[in-house]
Design an enzyme around this catalytic site. Structure first.
Site, mmCIF file in Angstrom:
data_model
loop_
_atom_site.group_PDB
_atom_site.id
_atom_site.type_symbol
_atom_site.label_atom_id
_atom_site.label_comp_id
_atom_site.label_asym_id
_atom_site.label_seq_id
_atom_site.Cartn_x
_atom_site.Cartn_y
_atom_site.Cartn_z
ATOM 1 N N ALA A 1 43.015 40.655 5.191
ATOM 2 C CA ALA A 1 43.550 39.960 3.833
ATOM 3 C C ALA A 1 42.776 38.164 5.441
ATOM 4 O O ALA A 1 43.783 38.684 6.135
ATOM 5 C CB ALA A 1 44.312 39.326 3.016
ATOM 6 N N ASN B 1 34.554 41.149 -5.958
ATOM 7 C CA ASN B 1 34.909 40.201 -6.369
ATOM 8 C C ASN B 1 34.553 38.988 -6.705
ATOM 9 O O ASN B 1 33.277 37.739 -6.157
ATOM 10 C CB ASN B 1 36.078 40.555 -6.259
ATOM 11 C CG ASN B 1 37.559 41.635 -6.545
ATOM 12 O OD1 ASN B 1 37.374 41.745 -8.318
ATOM 13 N ND2 ASN B 1 36.829 42.642 -5.913
ATOM 14 N N LYS C 1 41.586 42.902 15.223
ATOM 15 C CA LYS C 1 41.089 43.522 16.092
ATOM 16 C C LYS C 1 41.726 44.579 15.421
ATOM 17 O O LYS C 1 42.668 44.238 14.672
ATOM 18 C CB LYS C 1 42.058 42.697 17.127
ATOM 19 C CG LYS C 1 41.461 41.999 17.856
ATOM 20 C CD LYS C 1 42.888 41.561 18.960
ATOM 21 C CE LYS C 1 42.004 40.321 19.779
ATOM 22 N NZ LYS C 1 41.186 39.463 20.671
ATOM 23 N N HIS D 1 23.172 30.439 14.056
ATOM 24 C CA HIS D 1 22.962 29.339 14.373
ATOM 25 C C HIS D 1 22.927 29.591 15.416
ATOM 26 O O HIS D 1 23.680 29.983 16.325
ATOM 27 C CB HIS D 1 23.714 28.359 13.909
ATOM 28 C CG HIS D 1 22.990 27.985 12.162
ATOM 29 N ND1 HIS D 1 21.680 27.439 12.027
ATOM 30 C CD2 HIS D 1 24.236 26.626 11.363
ATOM 31 C CE1 HIS D 1 21.922 27.488 10.573
ATOM 32 N NE2 HIS D 1 23.150 27.096 10.225
#
Length: 119
Positions: free
Chosen positions: A93, A16, A113, A46
């Site tokens: 979400a 989306n 989790k 990084h």
């Protein structure tokens, strides 16, 4: 953009609007995957272990990300380098996935989790 890596997307997937997807260390998305709005998938990170060297000069890890078949990433999910999200999993979400998720799991939070299994 792959940025020197690769991006593979399976069949019948949806990605989306406003998602940021890179292929630096390799990104594999299986079949029937649903990726909601504002998700970020970056298969690189990084290196910052030496405080005496600027981070920009320490290089990157590039382990890759694999999202197996029939996964749903909810809105705003972030998936970090080195993660495998197992088949049939649902990521809630806003979650940040920094470790691999077993198949058929429901995972939420920062860091994500597993709170439940689908099977």
């Amino acid at each position: 953009m792959p940025y020197g890596g690769s991006i593979e997307i399976g069949e019948n997937c949806s990605i989306n609007s406003f998602c940021h997807i890179n292929g630096n260390g390799g990104l594999k998305i299986g079949n029937n995957v649903r990726i909601a709005t504002n998700c970020t998938l970056i298969p690189a990170n990084h290196i910052f272990s030496d405080p005496n060297i600027p981070i920009t000069f320490q290089g990157e890890t590039r382990e890759g990300i694999t999202i197996e078949d029939d996964v749903w990433l909810g809105a705003g999910v972030k998936v970090l380098d080195g993660v495998v999200i197992g088949r049939g999993s649902v990521i809630g979400a806003g979650s940040v996935v920094n470790k691999s998720i077993p198949p058929f799991s429901i995972a939420v939070g920062i860091p994500a989790k597993v709170i439940k299994k689908r099977k």
